[in-house]
Design an enzyme around this catalytic site. Structure first.
Site, short mmCIF file in Angstrom:
data_model
loop_
_atom_site.label_atom_id
_atom_site.label_comp_id
_atom_site.label_asym_id
_atom_site.label_seq_id
_atom_site.Cartn_x
_atom_site.Cartn_y
_atom_site.Cartn_z
N LYS A 184 47.00 20.89 35.07
CA LYS A 184 47.38 20.72 36.48
C LYS A 184 46.15 20.89 37.37
CE LYS A 184 49.28 24.32 38.78
NZ LYS A 184 48.61 24.70 40.03
N ASN A 185 45.37 21.93 37.12
CA ASN A 185 44.27 22.25 38.04
C ASN A 185 43.03 21.40 37.81
OD1 ASN A 185 45.96 24.01 39.24
ND2 ASN A 185 45.03 25.86 38.41
N CYS A 193 50.44 31.71 50.80
CA CYS A 193 51.51 31.51 49.83
C CYS A 193 51.85 32.90 49.33
CB CYS A 193 51.06 30.58 48.72
SG CYS A 193 49.90 31.36 47.61
N ILE A 220 40.97 38.83 42.35
CA ILE A 220 40.83 37.54 43.05
C ILE A 220 41.79 37.44 44.23
CG2 ILE A 220 40.97 35.03 42.81
CD1 ILE A 220 38.71 36.13 41.15
N ASP A 272 44.88 33.53 36.61
CA ASP A 272 46.11 32.78 36.31
C ASP A 272 46.77 33.23 35.01
OD1 ASP A 272 45.11 29.55 37.69
OD2 ASP A 272 45.74 31.43 38.59
N ARG A 325 56.51 23.44 38.81
CA ARG A 325 55.28 23.00 39.48
C ARG A 325 54.12 22.95 38.50
NH1 ARG A 325 53.70 26.19 44.68
NH2 ARG A 325 52.00 24.75 44.32
N ARG A 381 49.38 23.79 48.29
CA ARG A 381 48.15 24.08 49.02
C ARG A 381 46.95 23.32 48.45
NH1 ARG A 381 46.01 27.52 50.12
NH2 ARG A 381 44.15 27.71 49.06
N ARG A 430 45.03 32.88 51.29
CA ARG A 430 44.46 31.62 50.80
C ARG A 430 43.72 30.84 51.90
NH1 ARG A 430 47.47 30.36 46.10
NH2 ARG A 430 45.70 29.09 45.44
N PRO A 431 42.77 31.45 52.60
CA PRO A 431 42.03 30.73 53.65
C PRO A 431 41.17 29.61 53.07
CG PRO A 431 41.04 32.86 53.26
CD PRO A 431 42.27 32.82 52.43
N VAL A 432 40.74 28.70 53.94
CA VAL A 432 39.88 27.58 53.50
C VAL A 432 38.58 27.56 54.31
CG1 VAL A 432 41.73 26.13 52.59
CG2 VAL A 432 41.17 26.02 55.04
N ASP A 433 38.16 28.74 54.76
CA ASP A 433 36.95 28.80 55.59
C ASP A 433 35.71 28.30 54.87
OD1 ASP A 433 37.75 31.37 54.26
OD2 ASP A 433 35.66 31.84 54.71
C1 EPZ Z 1 42.35 27.69 42.31
O1 EPZ Z 1 42.89 28.04 43.57
C2 EPZ Z 1 43.56 27.40 41.42
N1 EPZ Z 1 44.30 26.27 41.97
C3 EPZ Z 1 44.44 28.65 41.34
O2 EPZ Z 1 45.50 28.36 40.45
C4 EPZ Z 1 43.61 29.79 40.76
O3 EPZ Z 1 44.39 30.95 40.73
C5 EPZ Z 1 42.37 30.01 41.65
O4 EPZ Z 1 41.61 28.79 41.75
C6 EPZ Z 1 41.44 31.09 41.09
O5 EPZ Z 1 41.04 30.74 39.79
C7 EPZ Z 1 43.83 25.01 41.76
O6 EPZ Z 1 42.80 24.81 41.14
C8 EPZ Z 1 44.64 23.89 42.34
P1 EPZ Z 1 39.88 30.04 45.15
P2 EPZ Z 1 41.91 28.15 44.85
O7 EPZ Z 1 39.46 29.19 46.29
O8 EPZ Z 1 40.79 27.20 44.70
C9 EPZ Z 1 39.35 33.25 48.58
C10 EPZ Z 1 47.72 28.27 39.77
O9 EPZ Z 1 48.48 29.19 39.45
N2 EPZ Z 1 38.89 32.12 49.41
O10 EPZ Z 1 39.04 30.04 43.90
O11 EPZ Z 1 42.77 28.06 46.06
C11 EPZ Z 1 40.81 33.12 48.16
O12 EPZ Z 1 41.66 33.64 49.15
C12 EPZ Z 1 46.83 28.40 40.99
O13 EPZ Z 1 47.57 27.20 39.12
C13 EPZ Z 1 38.49 32.35 50.72
O14 EPZ Z 1 38.52 33.47 51.21
O15 EPZ Z 1 41.35 29.62 44.72
C14 EPZ Z 1 40.85 33.93 46.88
O16 EPZ Z 1 40.98 35.30 47.21
C15 EPZ Z 1 47.16 29.67 41.75
N3 EPZ Z 1 38.06 31.29 51.48
C16 EPZ Z 1 39.47 33.70 46.27
O17 EPZ Z 1 38.62 33.25 47.35
C17 EPZ Z 1 38.01 30.01 50.99
O18 EPZ Z 1 37.60 29.08 51.72
C18 EPZ Z 1 39.44 32.64 45.18
O19 EPZ Z 1 40.14 31.52 45.68
C19 EPZ Z 1 38.42 29.80 49.65
C20 EPZ Z 1 38.85 30.86 48.88
#
Ligand code: EPZ
Length: 429
Positions: free
Chosen positions: A22-23, A129, A339, A317, A409, A105, A134-137
């Site tokens: 999926k990812n 969620c 995380i 995960d 999902r 997301r 889950r910010p995207v900054d």
């Molecule tokens: C990916 O999510 C995966 N999803 C998640 O899988 C997985 O848990 C996660 O990576 C960590 O391995 C997909 O690949 C579609 P991150 P992602 O950005 O990219 C913070 C599942 O169950 N952060 O690596 O959204 C964030 O809040 C899902 O399949 C910021 O602060 O995760 C988190 O604490 C759940 N600002 C940490 O970083 C940002 O701009 C890691 O998040 C981006 C992230």
């Protein structure tokens, strides 16, 4: 809403095929936005999130052709006809609306490709969620560094750029989709982009492999420094989605918890070293073949402590699944989630099944009990649901899991695969 009814106490035995990841598939589908030529993906899993992403791309003007993935007789064998071809030549609506983004997301992954290809994007903020804010900054920080004009208004990210330019980007934390978004955007930028502190996940590497097949010039994927030389245009390609390492790990945990003997095909132990190490510490015997893994479990598992961290460390995960196996293991395990800020919601549901778990901030103390008792529980997020399935498989009596749309999902044909392994599972409408 569908429910899953499980009669526990049966050791899983047999063989199933693992589906496409999926990812990996989610960012790969977005990469098709970067070219006017058709891109074909094989081994695409049949999951609700994939369906949502395809609907999102279609309403942008992308032509989607999907070959039926069901083989005659209704049983599903992964890889049979799971082919999707995307044609973004008529892309005319660079918008990702809230009603689609709020359910998935990962839709944020269209932001980078849209700015790079169409010069503009309007993407709903994903919002939080169950597992965290889950910010995207970091996605925004990187695109801004590449010259995009970005504003966030009324819950949407508005981004514009005549042409992105190469930049040196250092993400504040390791972010998987952040790395993927910026890597895709940089492919069409003018000049070289360097992403430092990049995510090293195998899904990032799979995406880089596909981008390079499309004519991009990406190097260093899999390390924490990724370099991208921008090019003027990308062309079509065909790419096979890598196997789902989290689905693989989940079934390995189900076999471990139930004292089973299971062989998973169409997958590899290559991306699961941290998980396999821990499963061996529980006392499981694991045999890794070229594209299969076999696990034979002992009668009772040893408790194992884990600490989640970015790849190649133990994946967040897989944390919920290990909480389930520790619930019935011999000893006490300490589980640290580094995380996400709220990824222990499965704990209270496991406690309903008789688990002995204490939570203190981002640390869980799990004391193994002799047995769990079946009960009705509720799924809250994708991997928490998987943890409840594992607990239900090993609990005495009947467990009913509500809100299993979370499972659909991320786990393709979950009930059929469990039944193929001998589990007593039924999906209740
Ligand atoms: C990916 O999510 C995966 N999803 C998640 O899988 C997985 O848990 C996660 O990576 C960590 O391995 C997909 O690949 C579609 P991150 P992602 O950005 O990219 C913070 C599942 O169950 N952060 O690596 O959204 C964030 O809040 C899902 O399949 C910021 O602060 O995760 C988190 O604490 C759940 N600002 C940490 O970083 C940002 O701009 C890691 O998040 C981006 C992230």
């Amino acid at each position: 809403m569908d429910k899953l009814q499980i009669s526990g106490g049966v050791a899983l035995r047999g063989e199933i095929a693992i589906s496409g990841a999926k990812n990996a598939a989610l960012p790969l589908l977005c990469a098709a936005l970067l070219t006017r030529e058709p891109v074909t993906f094989t081994h695409v899993p049949h999951l609700n999130d994939i369906g949502t992403m395809l609907r999102l791309l279609e309403q942008m003007g992308v032509k989607v052709a999907r070959e039926a993935g069901k083989v005659p007789g209704g049983t599903h064998s992964a890889g049979a006809g799971d082919t999707v071809t995307l044609d973004a030549s008529a892309l005319d609506n660079p918008l990702a609306p809230y009603e689609l983004v709020k359910t998935m997301r990962a839709a944020i992954l269209v932001l980078g490709p849209l700015v790079a290809r169409a010069g503009e994007a309007k993407v709903s903020l994903p919002g939080g969620c169950a597992i965290g804010a889950r910010p995207v900054d970091q996605h925004i920080k990187g695109l801004t560094a590449m010259g995009a004009e970005i504003s966030v208004e009324h819950g949407y990210v508005h981004a514009q750029a005549t042409r992105l330019k190469g930049a040196r980007i250092f993400t504040d934390m390791v972010t998987v989709t952040g790395t993927e978004n910026l890597m895709m955007a940089a492919c069409l930028g003018a000049g070289e982009t360097i992403i430092e502190n990049a995510a090293r996940e195998p899904e990032v590497v799979d995406l880089a492999t596909c981008l390079n097949a499309m004519g991009a010039r990406v190097s260093g994927a899999g390390s924490d420094v990724i370099r991208i030389q921008g090019v003027d245009a990308l062309h079509g390609a065909t790419h096979r989605v890598m196997p789902d390492r989290i689905e693989t790990g989940t079934y390995l945990c189900a076999a471990a918890a139930t004292g089973g003997d299971v062989r998973l095909t169409g997958t590899s132990s290559a991306y699961l070293d941290a998980v396999i190490d821990k499963l061996m510490d529980t006392g499981c015997e694991i045999t890794a073949e070229r594209d299969a893994i076999r696990l034979k479990a002992p009668a009772r598992l040893n408790a194992v402590s884990i600490r989640t961290a970015p790849y190649p460390a133990f994946p967040t995960d897989m944390q919920a699944q290990f909480m389930a196996i520790n619930a019935v293991a011999d000893g006490t395990a300490v589980i640290r989630e580094t995380i996400f800020e709220n990824r222990f919601m499965h704990a209270v549901e496991l406690i309903r099944l008789g688990a002995d778990i204490k939570i203190d901030g981002n640390t869980a103390f799990v004391k193994g009990v002799a047995e769990l008792q079946g009960a009705t529980v509720m799924a809250t997020d994708l991997r928490a649901s998987a943890s409840l399935v594992i607990a239900g498989l090993v609990a005495q009596g009947e467990t009913v899991i509500e809100r299993i749309y979370h499972l659909d999902r991320g786990y393709e044909a979950l009930d059929q695969k469990l039944i193929a392994l001998g589990a007593h599972v039924a999906r209740l409408k």
